[in-house]
Design an enzyme around this catalytic site. Structure first.
Site, PDB file in Angstrom:
ATOM      1  N   THR A 467       0.845  -1.069  -0.064  1.00  0.00           N
ATOM      2  CA  THR A 467      -0.032  -0.114   0.253  1.00  0.00           C
ATOM      3  C   THR A 467       0.852   1.139   0.029  1.00  0.00           C
ATOM      4  O   THR A 467       0.418   2.204  -0.203  1.00  0.00           O
ATOM      5  CB  THR A 467      -0.863   0.036   1.221  1.00  0.00           C
ATOM      6  OG1 THR A 467      -0.137  -0.268   2.042  1.00  0.00           O
ATOM      7  CG2 THR A 467      -1.949  -1.033   1.277  1.00  0.00           C
ATOM      8  N   ASN A 630       1.828  11.492   0.764  1.00  0.00           N
ATOM      9  CA  ASN A 630       2.138  11.193  -0.447  1.00  0.00           C
ATOM     10  C   ASN A 630       0.769  11.112  -1.478  1.00  0.00           C
ATOM     11  O   ASN A 630       0.140   9.979  -1.138  1.00  0.00           O
ATOM     12  CB  ASN A 630       2.911   9.995  -0.573  1.00  0.00           C
ATOM     13  CG  ASN A 630       3.360   9.658  -2.224  1.00  0.00           C
ATOM     14  OD1 ASN A 630       2.710  10.040  -3.083  1.00  0.00           O
ATOM     15  ND2 ASN A 630       4.488   9.123  -2.221  1.00  0.00           N
ATOM     16  N   PRO A 631       0.260  11.997  -2.263  1.00  0.00           N
ATOM     17  CA  PRO A 631      -0.838  12.084  -2.881  1.00  0.00           C
ATOM     18  C   PRO A 631      -0.975  10.965  -4.141  1.00  0.00           C
ATOM     19  O   PRO A 631      -1.972  10.538  -4.197  1.00  0.00           O
ATOM     20  CB  PRO A 631      -0.697  13.549  -3.547  1.00  0.00           C
ATOM     21  CG  PRO A 631       0.661  13.920  -3.428  1.00  0.00           C
ATOM     22  CD  PRO A 631       1.225  13.519  -2.476  1.00  0.00           C
ATOM     23  N   GLU A 704      -9.117   1.888   4.139  1.00  0.00           N
ATOM     24  CA  GLU A 704     -10.348   1.195   4.270  1.00  0.00           C
ATOM     25  C   GLU A 704     -11.480   2.361   3.826  1.00  0.00           C
ATOM     26  O   GLU A 704     -12.546   1.902   3.314  1.00  0.00           O
ATOM     27  CB  GLU A 704     -10.761   0.684   5.357  1.00  0.00           C
ATOM     28  CG  GLU A 704      -9.765  -0.372   5.717  1.00  0.00           C
ATOM     29  CD  GLU A 704      -9.835  -1.132   6.854  1.00  0.00           C
ATOM     30  OE1 GLU A 704     -10.378  -2.375   7.458  1.00  0.00           O
ATOM     31  OE2 GLU A 704      -9.077  -0.560   7.748  1.00  0.00           O
TER      32      GLU A 704
END
Length: 737
Positions: A467, A630-631, A704
């Site tokens: 992720t 971090n976009p 989530e």
């Protein structure tokens, strides 16, 4: 300080390793003298093993051992975990009882995978059949109250719901269901057990938390925790099914002990449907009441979720109803229904994903009963503080998410009337749903070390499930140390490293990044202190506050030409490195606030009226999730969550044989996850949100929240397109024809 690194769209630091096949996953380790294990599974839904014929398997070429209930070692430590509701009761051949179809009943160990697989097919089993519970609806009369899992049991009551329902100007009542669903990460579960000696065990295992796994294994087999090493550096997706230890891990340990050799046990895709959990089926009922202006006056949310016969895991779908909207009268309750099935577990957005489907669908139904725009209904009922306990939000940008998402999507052009938008023979519909997920935080420890060559190593035993954790922690460390990211190496996923949290509840970044920042800050401070105290340093005699760091160099704030590199300083000092360790944990004052991430999804669907086929053609998702480190990786996370929601809405459903309890959709041909052709461009936007209370970095989890609210938004869009309200997921064409 260095140039700004936090907040930049840095490419994944582990990306190159992964695309080149150099990132080792659990199954890719090959310790010397390793052999292979294959699980034999039961073929009846309930009963006991009467006899097991293993002679032919034992004589097969290459076979080293066949473990069955009659010769498997006993695990007395297993009982201590049976009372913990979130932990599955492991079926590891401790007796002959069969609780579900697909339960491990034997384990074959051989010198190659092919030989082990063949020998496993030679095991013959006879059973004593017992009555099985396979129909959830038929067992509702035997349902039991859902137990507590992390806090109190699911459910909440405030005010007088009965009186409010009776007095309501407008009232809706409906039942909704979500099916059993499976996680299906790309990487199947895998374990390699290596007994280094009778008292020391090393496990290469695909899991979401090496320290949690070590604690469990230690208690189960009676070894001190320091004698158990767990390695899980790269994980090919987990989504919750790799959070807890499962039977295959224990079986690999037992097998390695039995044959005195390292044992590799990798589950097949089909076994992933019976051995490592799933999202349980839910049956939910919602009653909403409002005054004539749309203000909610009552919410009642009740229902059931399935679980296994001997476990208490429940899907807390009712949690959201008590906190998402301002309402003075709320009650919710849940029951579990025990079936002859394997144990459910967490799946991305556990509770919130199926719960928001029902709640957001019911809110849409209420909006139509009121003849009101669904977005306006949500704005009217915005909760300015947590309605459950009255605590202020640590931060909340939901109204801004509504505003931005609606404007970007063009929501104001939406006609209220269903079946009012067409494109030729295709019906077009617009729907929306609110997203939310709690913002959790756990203790974490980090070691930051600046090496003599000027590079840095940062260590924490947390997990990166693919992720982006490696990347964002690298960014935090790089900025604090004054180094370019390529000079920082992040090490994770090993119990020899400082303790890190279980990757669950979208908590890893919020838990670990403050510790990374603190450790890096302390290491930087040590470098500065060395320099200003060193008579040979160009910075000697300066005050610490007058020294800056950037590009791996210390220099004077007033004269940037006056300075030296980290490597020059450490070489002169004769030091191999400078290091610092930091611990971070939730603080008592954080409990004064209620911490959640919020967002909104706006969805367009196109429905072929003749065929009933639903295509999602446009999605806009606006999120308020604290500080975004971090976009690029954050956007990827939301996209992944939205795709999960699309699967829940339209395609995913695990089907069991109603007579035998066997999973019939046990592969990716029959279990339909969304593929590229099913997913349109997903327009993700993070609203600017600063949270001074949630943690020192202001970070909320985002793994989530993207999955919550999507299924409701899709269902609402389908209703707007067709005028048909589908209350039972997934929304397949047969339900629209």
């Amino acid at each position: 300080m260095s140039d700004k690194v936090i907040g930049q769209p840095l490419d994944r630091v582990d990306g190159r390793l992964k695309v080149m096949g150099q990132a080792q996953y659990a199954a890719e380790f090959n310790p010397p003298n390793m052999v292979y294990a294959v699980i034999v599974q039961s073929t009846v839904p309930r009963g006991s093993v009467l006899r097991m014929q293993t002679a032919e398997a034992e004589k097969a070429p290459g076979v080293l051992s066949v473990l069955t209930p009659r010769n498997a070692p006993k695990l007395p430590g297993l009982d201590k975990f049976s009372a913990v509701p979130i932990l599955p009761r492991l079926t590891v051949m401790q007796d002959s009882e069969v609780l579900y179809n697909g339960q491990p009943i034997a384990l074959v160990v051989a010198d190659t995978l092919e030989r082990a697989t063949h020998a496993a097919s030679l095991v013959r089993t006879s059973y004593v059949d017992k009555p099985a519970k396979l129909d959830m609806e038929a067992e509702l009369g035997n349902a039991q109250p859902a137990p507590a899992q992390f806090g109190p049991p699911p459910g909440h009551t405030r005010g007088d719901v009965e009186a409010a329902l009776k007095a309501a100007a407008v009232r809706v009542e409906a039942s909704y269901s979500t099916p059993t669903e499976h996680h299906n990460p790309m990487e199947p579960h895998a374990s390699i057990a290596v007994w280094d000696d009778p008292e020391h065990l090393t496990l290469y295992d695909s899991n979401q938390g090496v320290f949690f796994t070590r604690q469990f294994i230690s208690g189960l087999i009676g070894l001190p925790q320091e004698n158990v090493r767990i390695i899980s550096r790269y994980v090919g997706g987990g989504f919750g099914c790799k959070a807890l230890p499962w039977s295959h891990l224990i079986l690999s340990i037992m097998a390695a002990k039995a044959v005195s050799r390292p044992v590799k046990l990798v589950l097949s895709r089909r076994q992933m449907f019976t051995l490592v959990g799933y999202r349980p089926k839910t049956l939910q009922k919602l009653e909403l009441a409002a005054d004539a202006k749309g203000k909610l006056t009552a919410i009642r949310h009740t229902g059931y979720s399935e679980t296994s016969e001997n476990d208490g895991f429940n899907e807390p779908f009712s949690n959201t109803s008590g906190m998402l909207y301002a309402c003075p009268n709320v009650t919710s309750s849940q029951k579990i229904v025990r079936l002859s099935a394997s144990t459910p577990t967490f799946m991305r957005g556990p509770g919130e994903a199926p719960g928001t489907y029902a709640l957001e669908s019911a809110m849409d139904e209420l909006a139509y009963a009121l003849k009101m725009d669904p977005l306006e209904l949500r704005r009217i009922n915005h909760a300015d503080k947590n309605p459950e306990d009255g605590r202020p939000w640590s931060s909340k940008s939901l109204l801004e998410c509504y505003r931005w998402g609606a404007e970007r999507f063009g929501w104001k052009k939406r006609p209220l009337q269903p079946r009012s938008m067409r494109d030729g023979d295709v019906l077009v519909g617009w729907g929306m749903g609110t997203a939310t997920f709690p913002a959790y935080r756990s203790p974490a420890s980090v070691l930051a070390r600046v090496m003599a060559d000027g590079n840095a190593v940062v260590q924490c035993g947390a997990a990166d499930l693919g992720t982006g954790a490696y990347t964002v922690f690298t960014q935090v460390a790089a900025e604090e140390l004054g180094l370019p990211p390529e000079k920082v190496r992040m090490e994770m996923g090993d119990t020899v490293l400082p303790p890190g949290p279980l990757a669950g509840g979208s908590s890893t970044t919020a838990s670990v990044s403050p510790a990374v920042r603190d450790a890096a800050t302390q290491a930087r401070r040590k470098l500065v202190q060395l320099a200003v105290a060193d008579k040979a340093s160009p910075l000697h005699g300066l005050a610490e506050k007058d020294v800056e760091v950037a590009g791996g160099r210390l220099f004077s704030r007033k004269d940037k030409g006056r300075g030296e590199t980290f490597a020059q300083l450490l070489a002169r000092q004769g030091l191999p490195h400078v290091e610092a360790k930091a611990d971070a944990a939730p603080l008592p004052e954080e409990r004064k606030y209620s911490s959640f991430a919020f967002g909104a999804h706006f969805v367009e669907v196109r429905v072929d009226e003749a065929l009933g086929i639903v295509r999602v053609s446009r999605i806009v998702s606006a999120m308020g999730a604290g500080r975004i480190l971090n976009p690029k990786t954050a956007r990827s996370q939301i996209i992944g969550g939205v795709i999960f929601g699309l699967g829940m809405a339209l395609t995913e459903e695990t089907l069991r044989d109603p007579k035998m309890g066997r999973v019939m959709t046990a592969d990716l041909a029959d279990y339909h996850v969304p593929v590229q052709a099913d997913v349109p461009d997903i327009d993700v936007h993070f609203v600017d949100e600063k949270d001074p209370y949630i943690n020192p970095m202001g970070v909320k989890g985002i793994g989530e929240i993207g999955a919550t609210g999507v299924a409701g938004a899709v269902a609402n869009a389908v209703f707007h397109a067709t005028g048909k309200r589908v209350r039972d997921l997934p929304i397949t064409l047969d339900k629209l024809l």
